[in-house]
Design a protein around this motif. Sequence first.
Motif: not given
Length: 215
Positions: A80-84, A148-151, A159-162, A187-194
């Motif tokens: 719901s947060d446009p930035k995320l 799971q996005p975060r600023i 941004l983490f995701y499975c 199943l793989v967990l991705y951890r990314t930075k942007l």
Amino acid sequence: MNRRFLPVAVAITAGTALLLTGCSSGGGDDDTSDKIKGAGGGDKDASAPAGPSASKNRAERPEITLPRSFQVAFDGWTNSDPKLQAILDDGKERLRASYAAISNKDPQDRALTFYSESDALRTGTEWVKKFTDKNLVLTGKGRVFQPQPRISPDGSGTLFYCVDEGKGSTKDTKTGKVTATPADDALVLYRTKLRKTKDGVWKTTMVQTERGACT
């Protein structure tokens, strides 16, 4: 290298082993847990409208097309947060671009290089090359969930995701041999930075993957 979908995907971490160690020790700009146990930072209401992303209006993003033989579903990929939501949008396209680069047999595919930079560009092109060098393409289906996005306070994004690769396989385009992903490797967990560019594009700068960290 085994001709399996997941082990090839995990090969992307070969050049970032030190970063994986640092992540497991809890370092980083955010306090996100190594294991994803729910939708977390994502909007729990998957049907909620994402709303227009301001970043979409300032840069011409490349069109990404995946073949019918390999499709990817993104579950709960709204916030719901446009930035995320903007992070989700560009993070999603970066993953799709990496898959498309394999289908296009091009480690320097324009979409992949558009959404990636720094270490993510290096490891991403190396990952794609592991497929193209062995005449492999992806087939079947993939599912991406629990984003799971975060600023961070410094303005960077995480941004983490499975990814569930249980219905995915690799196919040797020369022999036609298809090798399915083993269930215990699915199943793989991705951890990314942007990083957000001046044109409003969230470019991925770092990617780590870990098997078994999704529940």
